[in-house]
Design a protein around this motif. Structure first.
Motif, PDB file in Angstrom:
ATOM      1  N   LYS A 109       0.833  -1.193   0.000  1.00 52.28           N
ATOM      2  CA  LYS A 109       0.000   0.000   0.000  1.00 52.28           C
ATOM      3  C   LYS A 109       0.871   1.247   0.000  1.00 52.28           C
ATOM      4  O   LYS A 109       1.969   1.243   0.544  1.00 52.28           O
ATOM      5  CB  LYS A 109      -0.918   0.022   1.230  1.00 52.28           C
ATOM      6  CG  LYS A 109      -1.871  -1.150   1.339  1.00 52.28           C
ATOM      7  CD  LYS A 109      -2.681  -1.074   2.615  1.00 52.28           C
ATOM      8  CE  LYS A 109      -3.622  -2.261   2.756  1.00 52.28           C
ATOM      9  NZ  LYS A 109      -4.403  -2.204   4.020  1.00 52.28           N
ATOM     10  N   SER A 110       0.364   2.283  -0.607  1.00 52.09           N
ATOM     11  CA  SER A 110       1.019   3.586  -0.559  1.00 52.09           C
ATOM     12  C   SER A 110      -0.014   4.624  -0.997  1.00 52.09           C
ATOM     13  O   SER A 110      -0.506   4.579  -2.129  1.00 52.09           O
ATOM     14  CB  SER A 110       2.245   3.639  -1.466  1.00 52.09           C
ATOM     15  OG  SER A 110       2.863   4.919  -1.404  1.00 52.09           O
ATOM     16  N   TYR A 159      -0.827   7.264  -9.224  1.00 47.61           N
ATOM     17  CA  TYR A 159      -1.598   8.396  -9.753  1.00 47.61           C
ATOM     18  C   TYR A 159      -1.452   9.568  -8.786  1.00 47.61           C
ATOM     19  O   TYR A 159      -1.631   9.422  -7.567  1.00 47.61           O
ATOM     20  CB  TYR A 159      -3.073   8.051  -9.903  1.00 47.61           C
ATOM     21  CG  TYR A 159      -3.890   9.200 -10.443  1.00 47.61           C
ATOM     22  CD1 TYR A 159      -3.811   9.561 -11.788  1.00 47.61           C
ATOM     23  CD2 TYR A 159      -4.727   9.946  -9.616  1.00 47.61           C
ATOM     24  CE1 TYR A 159      -4.535  10.622 -12.292  1.00 47.61           C
ATOM     25  CE2 TYR A 159      -5.468  11.014 -10.107  1.00 47.61           C
ATOM     26  CZ  TYR A 159      -5.357  11.349 -11.450  1.00 47.61           C
ATOM     27  OH  TYR A 159      -6.060  12.407 -11.946  1.00 47.61           O
ATOM     28  N   PHE A 160      -1.111  10.747  -9.346  1.00 44.17           N
ATOM     29  CA  PHE A 160      -0.966  11.975  -8.554  1.00 44.17           C
ATOM     30  C   PHE A 160      -1.940  13.012  -9.095  1.00 44.17           C
ATOM     31  O   PHE A 160      -2.111  13.150 -10.321  1.00 44.17           O
ATOM     32  CB  PHE A 160       0.469  12.510  -8.631  1.00 44.17           C
ATOM     33  CG  PHE A 160       1.491  11.608  -7.999  1.00 44.17           C
ATOM     34  CD1 PHE A 160       1.774  11.693  -6.648  1.00 44.17           C
ATOM     35  CD2 PHE A 160       2.152  10.650  -8.758  1.00 44.17           C
ATOM     36  CE1 PHE A 160       2.703  10.863  -6.063  1.00 44.17           C
ATOM     37  CE2 PHE A 160       3.089   9.811  -8.181  1.00 44.17           C
ATOM     38  CZ  PHE A 160       3.369   9.914  -6.833  1.00 44.17           C
ATOM     39  N   ALA A 161      -2.546  13.742  -8.179  1.00 42.88           N
ATOM     40  CA  ALA A 161      -3.513  14.776  -8.562  1.00 42.88           C
ATOM     41  C   ALA A 161      -3.292  16.021  -7.704  1.00 42.88           C
ATOM     42  O   ALA A 161      -2.989  15.926  -6.512  1.00 42.88           O
ATOM     43  CB  ALA A 161      -4.944  14.267  -8.384  1.00 42.88           C
ATOM     44  N   GLY A 200      -5.384  19.071 -11.963  1.00 36.40           N
ATOM     45  CA  GLY A 200      -4.678  18.248 -12.948  1.00 36.40           C
ATOM     46  C   GLY A 200      -4.098  17.006 -12.277  1.00 36.40           C
ATOM     47  O   GLY A 200      -3.909  16.965 -11.064  1.00 36.40           O
ATOM     48  N   GLY A 201      -3.846  15.994 -13.064  1.00 36.80           N
ATOM     49  CA  GLY A 201      -3.277  14.756 -12.521  1.00 36.80           C
ATOM     50  C   GLY A 201      -2.502  13.998 -13.581  1.00 36.80           C
ATOM     51  O   GLY A 201      -2.587  14.292 -14.775  1.00 36.80           O
ATOM     52  N   SER A 202      -1.746  12.990 -13.129  1.00 34.79           N
ATOM     53  CA  SER A 202      -0.929  12.218 -14.072  1.00 34.79           C
ATOM     54  C   SER A 202      -0.579  10.859 -13.464  1.00 34.79           C
ATOM     55  O   SER A 202      -0.406  10.741 -12.238  1.00 34.79           O
ATOM     56  CB  SER A 202       0.358  12.976 -14.414  1.00 34.79           C
ATOM     57  OG  SER A 202       1.155  12.233 -15.316  1.00 34.79           O
ATOM     58  N   LEU A 203      -0.470   9.834 -14.322  1.00 32.75           N
ATOM     59  CA  LEU A 203       0.018   8.508 -13.921  1.00 32.75           C
ATOM     60  C   LEU A 203       1.536   8.464 -14.112  1.00 32.75           C
ATOM     61  O   LEU A 203       2.048   8.866 -15.163  1.00 32.75           O
ATOM     62  CB  LEU A 203      -0.630   7.410 -14.759  1.00 32.75           C
ATOM     63  CG  LEU A 203      -2.060   7.008 -14.399  1.00 32.75           C
ATOM     64  CD1 LEU A 203      -2.649   6.123 -15.484  1.00 32.75           C
ATOM     65  CD2 LEU A 203      -2.092   6.276 -13.058  1.00 32.75           C
ATOM     66  N   LEU A 238      -0.891   4.386  -4.925  1.00 31.22           N
ATOM     67  CA  LEU A 238      -0.408   3.282  -5.758  1.00 31.22           C
ATOM     68  C   LEU A 238      -1.577   2.642  -6.485  1.00 31.22           C
ATOM     69  O   LEU A 238      -2.568   2.245  -5.870  1.00 31.22           O
ATOM     70  CB  LEU A 238       0.301   2.236  -4.875  1.00 31.22           C
ATOM     71  CG  LEU A 238       0.789   0.943  -5.562  1.00 31.22           C
ATOM     72  CD1 LEU A 238       1.909   1.249  -6.553  1.00 31.22           C
ATOM     73  CD2 LEU A 238       1.277  -0.068  -4.517  1.00 31.22           C
ATOM     74  N   VAL A 239      -1.466   2.524  -7.810  1.00 32.23           N
ATOM     75  CA  VAL A 239      -2.498   1.860  -8.608  1.00 32.23           C
ATOM     76  C   VAL A 239      -2.228   0.349  -8.644  1.00 32.23           C
ATOM     77  O   VAL A 239      -3.100  -0.466  -8.368  1.00 32.23           O
ATOM     78  CB  VAL A 239      -2.538   2.437 -10.036  1.00 32.23           C
ATOM     79  CG1 VAL A 239      -3.598   1.717 -10.870  1.00 32.23           C
ATOM     80  CG2 VAL A 239      -2.811   3.935  -9.998  1.00 32.23           C
TER      81      VAL A 239
END
Length: 250
Positions: A109-110, A159-161, A200-203, A238-239
């Motif tokens: 997990k994260s 994923y970060f948003a 905004g977000g990005s993988l 974490l995805v």
């Protein structure tokens, strides 16, 4: 029948023969006086024909056992033989004892979620890290509120948003990974009476040690805002992980 007139003649001849025989005996030379030179050796005779094979001899007596010899060197391994046929299935064995309870596998997990505290002074210098100082969630401790940076521990895709409330000034910021810009975001503020928003977000694929943070892009575009009714937040989770040692982590 011999005539009578021949008898005297025959007697005379017989006496004469006896007389002559005696003289011959007297005139003989002893063998020792008649030895001559050795003769020339004769030429070799022709080879004889091969004789018949002799009979087999009798078996000899058994000899006493000899002493045990030294062990010889190990020979080279032989070639692999052909695979044998599959044998019959054996009988089912007895049921074994129940083992001890194992530990339950836990997926890695994260995740974190942080925001700017009310009245927080935003950085105004280009290159400054935006420190979201109020922690909402950070169970694994991967986000550092002192530096404003997230540090990866579990390899995988994240994923970060970023959600920003824009007020009193335009805003431009970058999402950074290890010092490189991943994505840039901009919102113009036109002296509106109410705050605007920018999201905004990005993988990102990360490995342990990688760092991600939000950074100011232009000094004059620093309109991050936070109040009791509106927030500016930074979130990441974490995805899926890259760990292959367990099906749970696949």
């Amino acid at each position: 029948m011999t005539p009578l007139w021949l008898l005297p003649l025959l007697q005379s001849l017989l006496l004469l023969q006896i007389h002559l025989s005696n003289q011959l005996e007297d005139n003989k030379i002893p063998p020792s006086l008649c030895t001559g030179h050795p003769g020339i050796p004769g030429s070799p005779g022709a080879p004889g024909t091969p004789g018949q094979p002799g009979r087999d001899g009798r078996d000899g007596r058994d000899a006493a056992p000899g002493e045990k010899g030294q062990r010889g060197d190990t020979g080279y391994p032989g070639e692999t033989g052909l695979r044998g046929l599959t044998g019959d299935r054996g009988e089912m064995g007895e049921k074994g004892e129940r083992g001890q309870s194992g530990e339950c596998a836990v997926a890695p997990k994260s995740a974190f979620s942080v925001k700017l505290s009310e009245g927080h002074t935003s950085p105004i210098t280009v290159g400054n890290v935006v420190r979201f100082d109020k922690v909402v969630l950070n169970e694994q401790g991967d986000y550092n509120a002192e530096t404003g940076q997230f540090t990866c521990k579990v390899p995988g895709v994240y994923y970060f948003a970023v959600h920003a409330t824009v007020y009193r000034a335009s805003l431009q910021f970058d999402l950074m990974k290890n010092g490189h810009t991943v994505a840039s975001y901009f919102q113009f503020y036109g002296n509106w009476p109410k705050p605007a928003s920018l999201s905004g977000g990005s993988l990102l694929h990360l490995i342990p040690g990688d760092q991600v943070w939000v950074q100011m892009a232009l000094s004059e575009y620093n309109g991050f805002y936070s109040s009791t009714k509106t927030d500016s937040t930074f979130t990441g989770f974490l995805v899926y992980s890259d760990w292959k040692n367990s099906a749970v982590f696949a």
